[in-house]
Structure formats: structure tokens, C-alpha cells
Scaffold this active site. Structure first.
Site, PDB file in Angstrom:
ATOM      1  N   ASP A  13      46.980  39.126  42.885  1.00 17.85           N
ATOM      2  CA  ASP A  13      46.501  37.794  42.521  1.00 17.85           C
ATOM      3  C   ASP A  13      45.078  37.554  43.022  1.00 17.85           C
ATOM      4  O   ASP A  13      44.565  38.295  43.860  1.00 17.85           O
ATOM      5  CB  ASP A  13      47.473  36.762  43.117  1.00 17.85           C
ATOM      6  CG  ASP A  13      47.315  35.405  42.465  1.00 17.85           C
ATOM      7  OD1 ASP A  13      46.811  35.334  41.332  1.00 17.85           O
ATOM      8  OD2 ASP A  13      47.685  34.407  43.107  1.00 17.85           O
ATOM      9  N   GLU A  22      40.083  37.920  40.236  1.00 20.09           N
ATOM     10  CA  GLU A  22      39.016  37.807  39.205  1.00 20.09           C
ATOM     11  C   GLU A  22      37.696  38.386  39.694  1.00 20.09           C
ATOM     12  O   GLU A  22      36.955  38.926  38.850  1.00 20.09           O
ATOM     13  CB  GLU A  22      38.855  36.342  38.797  1.00 20.09           C
ATOM     14  CG  GLU A  22      40.010  35.780  37.991  1.00 20.09           C
ATOM     15  CD  GLU A  22      41.308  35.633  38.791  1.00 20.09           C
ATOM     16  OE1 GLU A  22      41.208  35.424  40.029  1.00 20.09           O
ATOM     17  OE2 GLU A  22      42.388  35.750  38.211  1.00 20.09           O
ATOM     18  N   ASP A  39      48.123  29.970  35.965  1.00 22.26           N
ATOM     19  CA  ASP A  39      48.643  28.672  36.412  1.00 22.26           C
ATOM     20  C   ASP A  39      48.726  27.640  35.291  1.00 22.26           C
ATOM     21  O   ASP A  39      47.868  26.767  35.162  1.00 22.26           O
ATOM     22  CB  ASP A  39      47.763  28.156  37.550  1.00 22.26           C
ATOM     23  CG  ASP A  39      47.777  29.115  38.737  1.00 22.26           C
ATOM     24  OD1 ASP A  39      48.653  30.001  38.770  1.00 22.26           O
ATOM     25  OD2 ASP A  39      46.918  28.980  39.621  1.00 22.26           O
TER      26      ASP A  39
HETATM   27  C1  GLC Z   1      47.536  31.446  42.385  1.00 23.42           C
HETATM   28  C2  GLC Z   1      48.552  32.116  41.463  1.00 23.42           C
HETATM   29  C3  GLC Z   1      49.904  31.471  41.651  1.00 23.42           C
HETATM   30  C4  GLC Z   1      50.303  31.567  43.125  1.00 23.42           C
HETATM   31  C5  GLC Z   1      49.257  30.906  44.006  1.00 23.42           C
HETATM   32  C6  GLC Z   1      49.540  31.067  45.491  1.00 23.42           C
HETATM   33  O1  GLC Z   1      47.314  30.138  41.985  1.00 23.42           O
HETATM   34  O2  GLC Z   1      48.134  32.056  40.128  1.00 23.42           O
HETATM   35  O3  GLC Z   1      50.858  32.097  40.836  1.00 23.42           O
HETATM   36  O4  GLC Z   1      51.539  30.954  43.307  1.00 23.42           O
HETATM   37  O5  GLC Z   1      47.982  31.474  43.741  1.00 23.42           O
HETATM   38  O6  GLC Z   1      49.594  32.385  45.866  1.00 23.42           O
END
Ligand code: GLC
Length: 732
Positions: free
Chosen positions: A371, A374, A444
Site C-alpha cells: 500500500d 504511488e 479507497d
Molecule cells: C490506505 C489504503 C486502505 C488502508 C489504509 C490504512 O488508505 O488504501 O485500504 O486501510 O491506507 O492502511
């Protein structure tokens, strides 16, 4: 005008300009002024060695290419025709600052593609940019960038389909006929014009060619078709065990639980907060005993902390993104001040694989969710001039930004492959080529009805962009979900490739058992349907991996020349035989369903519908349209609450119509042995009198002991020994 044909490359020059046409396999031509640099990603270009008839007529160069003609004029514009009718004409030019590839589209043209954008299938009239970006409020079509940088388009124009892929990693700007109403312009400031053109005749042929060029998505574990439950976050061991209990007690299938950032010690990757998870190993073992696997999140940014091993390694080895004065760039992510590892460097990759391997081994973890890659910093966009040194050259962020996620996830496949396991890797960000190393979700979204509506074109479009195994956060990530929305979301997304319910901090609980009996029974009913269809979905996963075919398909993929299908955003196909038409709006209890050519059967009620017609169909809460195309065979399992191939000893074929054929694939569902040929293939067929299962290949010890057939409401059972074909008389 002059030309030179050198093997599969045609070089044409005129008025001191030059273009190249490189003929590649699968009806693909790369047309370029200069090739984009490709040392940072992998693609599988294969020369097409067929001889193309090249002639020079009236100053124009004409090439016969399969059933197309390609004509290059004196200005070096490339006109493509079929049956003497031109359907696209590509021009390369330069405006004040950018290199521009442009072409005119017909009045009725549709433009699909570009991956994860929040919009309908057709993106005509909008502009987009390929620059991987985290927009926490990406609610509509107006967001020009999103997590992924996908550079492929699928077009329908002048009654023909074709595809384009722009291979530079630098930022592209796509004007999809927004400003000039019938002209598409694709601009790039740093790369000269370079585009792959896919000249198959329909979306399937075009996207398969694209997928084979990029590399098809990897073969999934069968378990990955199961139900994933997540939340930001299950904050301690007790909360995780409650999820297990909530599912098992209510007899709802579950295969994975995801641990979001609270399991980490101060949000440091590869650590555990032992005050919340005193015995993570014990917890994972216990879940595994209950057939539930754990997936953990892994973020891109690394906490600035002299006593933290990963940070120390990056600093001591000069392996973090640097400002252009040579100092380490410090951004802000969940842990506070953070650095961004130089994942482009082989040494960093090696270290990452080591750390991840030790971690998943130590705690018995099954998957990694990547995660914030980007990459994101809460301090604002990372500067374009950051430097990432690699042994061969110096990379500037501007060039490699869109590939940051790819270089983070690409080495991680070895964490699993070294254990003879298929990877469970998913990523939020990625470039076009990342789709062969990891699967994805759409980031999200929110618990909003229009996000449910968009989930279908989003998932379909990601598929067209080669991220074919993907999903959205079921129930919505941001905001509170409610009972009706969650029910319709589960019904509507029940056969999407990757199924995960996930929601953010401080929102209403979104697990099925947090609602009432009615929701529970509907959730159970639909997950049972999904689990029954696992062998069908698994065969689709195999075809995705082998041939680059989409699992979930927009209607236009299967019915490209049915004008009723091209704009359908609220129905989808799963493979060739199943069609879903869900309710996607609040307080709506009937909808119009379009049935393409053929006859169709409601999978739940058995009611039949004629093709090439629209029907208005009642769909009360708890009911969604799942339709089987007549003359199909649907393989199913029964009564699963988790997926473990070893234990599945019976398969049931549901037969629809008068005749049908099907190819069934079987392997162990989890290891890489299939790559060494350890798998089975069966040719399944029926007519009104007889059902046949013929073994085409049996290199894997089949787990099936019984073969069942359901036809015209009757059940037939035969035993199976893995060696002999099965024949069942359907007349009796
Ligand atoms: C980002 C991710 C989400 C996750 C959050 C906390 O917003 O897209 O899925 O729950 O980070 O880690």
C-alpha cells in the site's frame, strides 16, 4: 518517400522525418519515432515474421497486414483500413512543448481503458493523466489521476475495434476528445511518439494480444477466490478471533483475514506491536487450523528511526530516494517522518525479499498487501527531481514515479515462489506492466450507492488494462455502510474476481454479523453461490493466466457487435456463460435486463428468457439477476465454508439446454507444480442423451472421487478413479 524493410521492422522516411513500424506477434504493430526506454520494466515483444506485402503506389506506401491495409502517406501519417474503409489514422506531431499522437474518431466512437479511473466504461469527453496518485476523495470522473498509471485504450470507432498502448513511463496526458470533440490526443513531454497498435477484430482478441505482450496475470491460488474480510484495523488478537468466530458461528464462508497497519509496531514494516498481538504466530497458526489465512499490509514509506533495521539498512547502504543535493528525502506517511526506499536498486530488492521471507515464515503469514506505493507522502507530492541511483544509471523520480510500486512488488513474488507457492500479492499502485506481478483493488472508495454503481465499470476497465484479478472494497471503504447498501453490494459484486469487504477507521462495523438475521442469510446465500462456482471461476483464472482472457467482462467484450451491449455499465459477464444484472440503486426492486443472443436461464429460479430482448425483472432485497447462457456446462462444488483443494472430492456439472462442451482444468490449487506440467485437463460435453467426461491429460492425482451431473432437475452420480473417462446416460 523512402522505405527499408529489415526483418520485421519497416523504416519510412520522408521530408527528413522518419517513423518505424515494427510488426509483432498477435496482430500488433509498434509505431514509433523513437522507442521509449524500456530497461525498467519487462515486456514480451515477439517479432511477427510473416511477410507483409509492401508496395509503393502513388507516393503512398501500402502494407497488407492480415485483413487490414496500412497506408503511410508523405506526411508519415499512418492510415489503417479494413475492406478499403479507413477506421483510424494516426498522426505524430509536436505542439509547443509536448509530443502528440492524435487521431480522429467517429461520431459514435467509444473510448475504454486507462485502468482504475472512477467512471463509466466509455471515457470519451474526459481528460486523464497517467501519474500514480492517491486521491482519498476520488469520487467522480473529474479526477484525472488515480493510483495507477495505465496507458492502454480500447477503441470502437468507424465500426471497428482497435487497441493502443503507450509505453513511456513518463506522464502522459490523454485528451479523449474533450476539447476537440472528435479528436483524441495523447501527449508526452519527455518521450517521442511511440505506440503499440493492436489490430485484432474485437475486444477479446485485442486485450489478449495486449496481455500477452505485457505478460498475463499469474495463476492464483484457488483459495484466493474465497472471501476476504478486512478492516482498518482489527486492532488486536481478540478482534481478529472475533472475526473468525463471527464467520464460523454463522456458517458463512471465509478464507482470509487482513491485518491493516495496527499490527505494526509504530507502523514500521516487518515488525509487530506485541502489546496488541502478543503471539502473532500462535494467532496465525490457530486461524490456519481453522482454514483461514492471514494477509498483512506492507507500506512503501519507512519510518525514520536510527534503531529500526530497515531504516538503518537504507541509510547505511545509500538506498533511499535522495534530493538532488544528495541528501535523503524525508516525507510523512503513517509512521510520521519516512524515507522512500530505492526499490529500483537490486540490493534493496534483495534485502526486501529477505526481510519479507523471514517475516512471513516466522509468523505463518500467507499474503502481502502493498500500500501507499504511488508513493504517497502527506507532505505533498514527492518532488519530480528526486534521485534513485541504480548501478547502470541515475533515475529521476519524474521518469520512474509510475514504476515505484512495480519495483516494490516485483521482487516479492520470490518470497512465495521460493517456497513453491503461488504469490498472494496485491498492490494499490502500479504501471501497465505491474499486472503480471500482483493483483489489485480499486483503493479507497466510499459507502455510497454511486460507488457501488461504478464498481462494475471500474473492475471491468481494470481487466481491460490487464489487472484482470481485481476487486473493490465491498461495502465501501470510507463512510458508514448500511444494511440495504451492503446487501446490494454483496449481490452486485458476488462474482467479481477478488472479493474483500474492507472499511476504514471509525466507521460502522461492516462484517455481515454486525447487522441482522436478514442480512446474514442473504450474505450467506450469495457467498455460498460464489463458493459453489469456484471451479468455474478457477477455470477462468486459468484462461486469464494462459491466454490473457478476462474473468469479469464488460458486456461489450463478449458481444462486441451487439449495439445494445456497448454502453452497458450495470451488467457484466463472468466468462462466456454467466451474466449478472444486479440492483445498484437505493430502494429499487426491479430493473431492466438486456439478454444478448441465445436463450438464458435464471441460475436461482430456473426461469427462462429469450435473447436480444429487454425484460423488466423483479428483484426484491435478497435477489439478484444471475443468468446462465443456454447450452452451457457450469462446474460447481457444494457446501464449502473454505477452499482447500485437497479435501474436495466431488464435482457437479450443471447442464443447461440441449448440448454443450466445457474444458475443465484441475491442479493442486496452490503450488507451482502446474508450471512443471502437474495438472489435468478434461473435455466435458453433453447432448440430450449422454454426458461425457474425457480425460485429456492426467498428470496430477485427481482429488475427485465422484462426478455428479444435474440435468432437467435430475441428479446423476458416477464414481471416478482419475484414470477412466466417465459416461452418464441422461435418458433414464
Ligand atoms: C490506505 C489504503 C486502505 C488502508 C489504509 C490504512 O488508505 O488504501 O485500504 O486501510 O491506507 O492502511
Amino acid at each position: 518517400m523512402e522505405y527499408k524493410l529489415n526483418k520485421n521492422v519497416l523504416v519510412v522516411s520522408s521530408n527528413s522525418k522518419e517513423i518505424h513500424l515494427e510488426f509483432l506477434k498477435n496482430k500488433t504493430i509498434r509505431i514509433y519515432e523513437q522507442k521509449a526506454k524500456q530497461d525498467l520494466y519487462e515486456i514480451f515483444e515477439k517479432a511477427d515474421n510473416t511477410d507483409h506485402l509492401v508496395t509503393l503506389e502513388n507516393d503512398n506506401l501500402t502494407i497488407s497486414y492480415f485483413d487490414k491495409q496500412i497506408i503511410i502517406d508523405n506526411e508519415l501519417n499512418v492510415h489503417i483500413k479494413k475492406e478499403n474503409e479507413q477506421f483510424v489514422s494516426l498522426s505524430f506531431s509536436k505542439d509547443d512543448i509536448q509530443n502528440v499522437t492524435s487521431f480522429r474518431i467517429s461520431e459514435d466512437a467509444r473510448i475504454m481503458g486507462l485502468g482504475d479511473k472512477v467512471s463509466s466504461l466509455n471515457k470519451r469527453g474526459y481528460v486523464y493523466e497517467s501519474w500514480a496518485t492517491d486521491h482519498p476523495w476520488h469520487h467522480d470522473e473529474l479526477y484525472e489521476t488515480l493510483y495507477k498509471a495505465m496507458n492502454s485504450l480500447l477503441l470502437y470507432s468507424y465500426k471497428r475495434y482497435f487497441g493502443l498502448f503507450f509505453p513511456s513511463t513518463y506522464r502522459y496526458y490523454y485528451d479523449l476528445a474533450k476539447y476537440d470533440l472528435d479528436v483524441v490526443k495523447v501527449k508526452n513531454k519527455y518521450a517521442l511518439n511511440d505506440v503499440y497498435v493492436f489490430l485484432g477484430d474485437d475486444p477479446k482478441e485485442i486485450t489478449s494480444a495486449y496481455s500477452l505482450l505485457l505478460g498475463t496475470p499469474y495463476m492464483i491460488r484457488m483459495k484466493m477466490l474465497g472471501n476476504n474480510q478486512s478492516r482498518w484495523s482489527y486492532e488486536n488478537e481478540e478482534q481478529v478471533l472475533k472475526v473468525l468466530e463471527g464467520y464460523r458461528k454463522n456458517n458463512i464462508p471465509l478464507d482470509y483475514i487482513h491485518l491493516d497497519i495496527h499490527y505494526l509496531d509504530g507502523y514500521r514494516d516487518f515488525t509487530v506491536d506485541t502489546s496488541r498481538f502478543p503471539d502473532l504466530r500462535g494467532l496465525c497458526d490457530k486461524l490456519k487450523e481453522n482454514n483461514v489465512d492471514i494477509v498483512v499490509i506492507n507500506d512503501a514509506g519507512i519510518k525514520v528511526d536510527d534503531n529500526y533495521k530497515v531504516y538503518r539498512y537504507c541509510i547505511d547502504n545509500d538506498l533511499a530516494a535522495k534530493n538532488n543535493d544528495g541528501s535523503t528525502y524525508v516525507g510523512v506517511v503513517w509512521p510520521g517522518d519516512s524515507i522512500f526506499p530505492n526499490y529500483f536498486h537490486p540490493k534493496m530488492k534483495k534485502f526486501l525479499v529477505q526481510e519479507a521471507s523471514e517475516f512471513i515464515e516466522k509468523y505463518n503469514i500467507s499474503g502481502i498487501w502493498n500500500d501507499m506505493n504511488e508513493p504517497v507522502s502527506f507532505k505533498g507530492e514527492l518532488p519530480e527531481d528526486l534521485v534513485f541511483d541504480i548501478p547502470s544509471r541515475k533515475l529521476i523520480h519524474l521518469e520512474c514515479h509510475n514504476l515505484y510500486a512495480e519495483h516494490m512488488v516485483r521482487p516479492l513474488k520470490d518470497v512465495f515462489r521460493n517456497k513453491n507457492l503461488r504469490p498472494y500479492l496485491f498492490t494499490r499502485s502500479g504501471f501497465a506492466t505491474t499486472s503480471k506481478y500482483a493483483f489489485t483493488w480499486n483503493g479507497d472508495n466510499y459507502s455510497l450507492w454511486h460507488h457501488l454503481r461504478y464498481s462494475i465499470p471500474q473492475i471491468a476497465t481494470l481487466g481491460l488494462s490487464n489487472f484482470m484479478f481485481n476487486g473493490v472494497d465491498i461495502g465501501g471503504f470510507g463512510g458508514d455502510c448500511n444494511k440495504q447498501l451492503l446487501i446490494r453490494w454483496v449481490e452486485g459484486n458476488i462474482l467479481i474476481p477478488f472479493f474483500r469487504n474492507h472499511s476504514t477507521l471509525d466507521t460502522k462495523a461492516q462484517e455481515p454479523y454486525a447487522y441482522d438475521e436478514e442480512l446474514l442469510s442473504i450474505y450467506r446465500k450469495y457467498l455460498n453461490i460464489r463458493y459453489d462456482l469456484v471451479p468455474y471461476l478457477y477455470d477462468l483464472a486459468k484462461n486469464m493466466n494462459k491466454r490473457g482472457e478476462l474473468m469479469l467482462r464488460p458486456m461489450v467484450y463478449n458481444y462486441p457487435f451487439d449495439s445494445n451491449c456497448i454502453d452497458i455499465n450495470d451488467q457484466y459477464m463472468v466468462g462466456d456463460s454467466l451474466m449478472l444484472a444486479p440492483i445498484l440503486s437505493q430502494d429499487t426492486y426491479k430493473r431492466i435486463v438486456y439478454f444478448p443472443k441465445g436463450n438464458w436461464v435464471d441460475y436461482l429460479s430456473g426461469k427462462t428468457y429469450k435473447g436480444e430482448r429487454h425484460y423488466i425483472i423483479d428483484m426484491p432485497l435478497g435477489y439478484t439477476g444471475i443468468y446462465v447462457k443456454n447450452n452451457s456446462i457450469i462446474p460447481t462444488y457444494s457446501n464449502l465454508t473454505y477452499i482447500k483443494k485437497d479435501e474436495i472430492d466431488s464435482i457437479t456439472f450443471k447442464l443447461y439446454g440441449q448440448k454443450g462442451t466445457y474444458e475443465l482444468y484441475e491442479d493442486d490449487g496452490v503450488t507451482l507444480d502446474y508450471e512443471k506440467g502437474v495438472y489435468n485437463l478434461y473435455k466435458v460435453s453433453f447432448n440430450k442423451n449422454e454426458f461425457n467426461l474425457k480425460i485429456k491429460r492426467n498428470k496430477y492425482q485427481s482429488t475427485y472421487k465422484t462426478i455428479k451431473v444435474i440435468y432437467n432437475n435430475k441428479e446423476y452420480v458416477a464414481s471416478f478413479n482419475g484414470k477412466d473417462d466417465v459416461k452418464i446416460d441422461l435418458k433414464g
